[in-house]
Design a protein around this motif. Sequence first.
Motif, PDB file in Angstrom:
ATOM      1  N   ASP A 171       0.821  -1.224   0.000  1.00  0.00           N
ATOM      2  CA  ASP A 171       0.000   0.000   0.000  1.00  0.00           C
ATOM      3  C   ASP A 171       0.850   1.267   0.000  1.00  0.00           C
ATOM      4  O   ASP A 171       0.431   2.315   0.498  1.00  0.00           O
ATOM      5  CB  ASP A 171      -0.953   0.020   1.209  1.00  0.00           C
ATOM      6  CG  ASP A 171      -1.901  -1.168   1.211  1.00  0.00           C
ATOM      7  OD1 ASP A 171      -2.323  -1.571   0.103  1.00  0.00           O
ATOM      8  OD2 ASP A 171      -2.209  -1.681   2.290  1.00  0.00           O
ATOM      9  N   ASP A 172       2.069   1.153  -0.539  1.00  0.00           N
ATOM     10  CA  ASP A 172       2.932   2.325  -0.695  1.00  0.00           C
ATOM     11  C   ASP A 172       3.339   2.941   0.639  1.00  0.00           C
ATOM     12  O   ASP A 172       3.658   4.124   0.718  1.00  0.00           O
ATOM     13  CB  ASP A 172       2.244   3.392  -1.559  1.00  0.00           C
ATOM     14  CG  ASP A 172       3.237   4.123  -2.443  1.00  0.00           C
ATOM     15  OD1 ASP A 172       4.263   3.518  -2.801  1.00  0.00           O
ATOM     16  OD2 ASP A 172       2.989   5.304  -2.763  1.00  0.00           O
ATOM     17  N   ARG A 173       3.325   2.143   1.697  1.00  0.00           N
ATOM     18  CA  ARG A 173       3.751   2.637   2.994  1.00  0.00           C
ATOM     19  C   ARG A 173       5.258   2.442   3.144  1.00  0.00           C
ATOM     20  O   ARG A 173       5.909   1.804   2.305  1.00  0.00           O
ATOM     21  CB  ARG A 173       2.988   1.933   4.117  1.00  0.00           C
ATOM     22  CG  ARG A 173       1.475   2.055   3.976  1.00  0.00           C
ATOM     23  CD  ARG A 173       0.766   1.470   5.162  1.00  0.00           C
ATOM     24  NE  ARG A 173       0.772   2.396   6.296  1.00  0.00           N
ATOM     25  CZ  ARG A 173       0.583   2.026   7.555  1.00  0.00           C
ATOM     26  NH1 ARG A 173       0.401   0.742   7.843  1.00  0.00           N
ATOM     27  NH2 ARG A 173       0.576   2.916   8.532  1.00  0.00           N
ATOM     28  N   ILE A 174       5.830   2.993   4.226  1.00  0.00           N
ATOM     29  CA  ILE A 174       7.280   2.961   4.418  1.00  0.00           C
ATOM     30  C   ILE A 174       7.608   2.252   5.718  1.00  0.00           C
ATOM     31  O   ILE A 174       7.163   2.661   6.805  1.00  0.00           O
ATOM     32  CB  ILE A 174       7.863   4.394   4.452  1.00  0.00           C
ATOM     33  CG1 ILE A 174       7.518   5.143   3.163  1.00  0.00           C
ATOM     34  CG2 ILE A 174       9.369   4.364   4.657  1.00  0.00           C
ATOM     35  CD1 ILE A 174       7.869   6.619   3.197  1.00  0.00           C
ATOM     36  N   LEU A 175       8.382   1.184   5.621  1.00  0.00           N
ATOM     37  CA  LEU A 175       8.853   0.461   6.796  1.00  0.00           C
ATOM     38  C   LEU A 175      10.178   1.078   7.225  1.00  0.00           C
ATOM     39  O   LEU A 175      11.142   1.112   6.451  1.00  0.00           O
ATOM     40  CB  LEU A 175       9.038  -1.019   6.477  1.00  0.00           C
ATOM     41  CG  LEU A 175       9.656  -1.879   7.593  1.00  0.00           C
ATOM     42  CD1 LEU A 175       8.764  -1.901   8.829  1.00  0.00           C
ATOM     43  CD2 LEU A 175       9.929  -3.297   7.095  1.00  0.00           C
ATOM     44  N   VAL A 176      10.229   1.566   8.471  1.00  0.00           N
ATOM     45  CA  VAL A 176      11.427   2.224   8.992  1.00  0.00           C
ATOM     46  C   VAL A 176      12.055   1.357  10.069  1.00  0.00           C
ATOM     47  O   VAL A 176      11.387   0.941  11.025  1.00  0.00           O
ATOM     48  CB  VAL A 176      11.094   3.607   9.583  1.00  0.00           C
ATOM     49  CG1 VAL A 176      12.356   4.274  10.122  1.00  0.00           C
ATOM     50  CG2 VAL A 176      10.426   4.490   8.536  1.00  0.00           C
ATOM     51  N   THR A 177      13.343   1.063   9.908  1.00  0.00           N
ATOM     52  CA  THR A 177      14.105   0.351  10.926  1.00  0.00           C
ATOM     53  C   THR A 177      14.990   1.362  11.652  1.00  0.00           C
ATOM     54  O   THR A 177      15.687   2.162  11.014  1.00  0.00           O
ATOM     55  CB  THR A 177      14.979  -0.744  10.298  1.00  0.00           C
ATOM     56  OG1 THR A 177      14.142  -1.635   9.551  1.00  0.00           O
ATOM     57  CG2 THR A 177      15.730  -1.520  11.373  1.00  0.00           C
TER      58      THR A 177
END
Length: 538
Positions: free
Chosen positions: A412-418
Amino acid sequence: MQNAISGPVCLHIAGWSSCSYYSRAASVVGSLSILFPQRLKVVNHAFADRGSYRQWLIEDGFREKVKDARATKQSSSPFVWVSSKGSPEPDHTDIAKFVGGHDDTLEWARSFATPSTTDGDDVPKETMVDDGHIADHPYEYDLVVIGGGSGGMAAAKEAADNGAKVACLDFVKPSPAGTSWGLGGTCVNVGCIPKKLMHFGALLQESMEHDLESYGIDLPTATEEKGEKMDFEPTTTPEEEAPDGPIVVWEKVRKNVQNYIRSLNFKYRVALREKNVTYFNKLAKFVDAHTIEATDKKGRTSTITASRFLISVGGRPSDLECEGGDLAISSDDVFSMEKSPGKTLCVGASYISLECAGFLAGYGNDVTVAVRSILLRGFDRDCVKRIGDYMENRGIKFKNEVTPIKMEKVDDDRILVTFSDGSSDTYDTVLVAVGRRADTDKLGLEEAGVNFNPKNGKIYTKFEQSSMPNIYAVGDVMEGCPELTPVAIQAGQLLARRLFVNATALMDYVNICTTVFTPIEYACVGLSEEDARKQFCG
């Protein structure tokens, strides 16, 4: 203060009565004469209009009789001098010292009211280096301003007001996310103005949500209940129940803010034209100290020459240096987003990051702030703690002592941030505010002989003058200058007066007011308690 003498100093101030500069200077020295009646006497010579004042000063030749080269060039109001005998009328034979115009008079007043341990009235001061400017120079313009922000436009208009032939170049390079804007600089387009509009809107939203019920005011649960048709879709989805209270329509917020900004862009263009400042929507690059190459949006180039240049290109946000950092946006982009930012991560603890976090949360978004070290470095720690606590109580989350180390697109065009502590989370938007650097990378400063800080691109100056005497700088592009719009405006105006009307007043960069528009607003001036202790307590 000035040394005690046998009688009061007799200061004469002449100008036309409706001139704001005359009125301001007369008011300042008049106040001093009330405070120190034994030390200062002020004699006002108020002319009915500008024509009669210039008749006396120029046509009748009063200024030519004053034995000071500066006086013969002074044509604006006021015209101020100290007399030795205290003559009640203007008498060129009774002039002990020519003070100057408006800025010189205010500087004289500051000196008069400042305690001094020196003997004599005059304290030697450093001055700007002679830049070689002469009236009949061979160049196209007296002054070319590079950058159409607040400081640059203020200087351009002030210089034109004082008889200079001025041009202003402004060209906005799109942000990495593709956002661009019009004339007016950072403050107008992607800074103070849209930020305050959204800040005030968020405060209204929060006030209605938390306060109206206490005052017995009820709101309908949705706009449709009033039989109105909405121009935009609300932030709730069809499956969600419309919330009680006001509904935030981000698209409408964005549209109204952008329309207001465009109206300002137009007004600034008109203002430059009314001041006879030639405007070029072109990107400038120095060829040498008196020549620039100007490139328009179609790539066509031309050259422009000037006796003097003023660099006021401001700064741009620093990038986030981590894997996938290009997925983030900056404060250059947030005000023109087509859709609501949704769940947002604000990276950085600067006032820009906290202000954005504040209004985004106020508009109903889920907001987290990633803090590497401390909030609002350089500000009073007690006040900063109160700001942080207030924001947390309002639902804004803080991840302390972490930085993003990786960002990647997911469903869904989201951003996973580590994060650096090993944790991770998914966001709709990541907004980075970890500092700014001067927008001088492609300006050709080396070719012009201008020294700058290679770490941030900012120009080293003294009295706004660079290492190349005919090239000046104001605003965020200056090394060590507070990044505040009123500072740039004041510095630009004072510089233009020094360059074109022989004024001497310098910009004071020490005691400057500033305000942080977090959900609980914070204003300050001068040193923080911590800095004051370091400076004065050892």
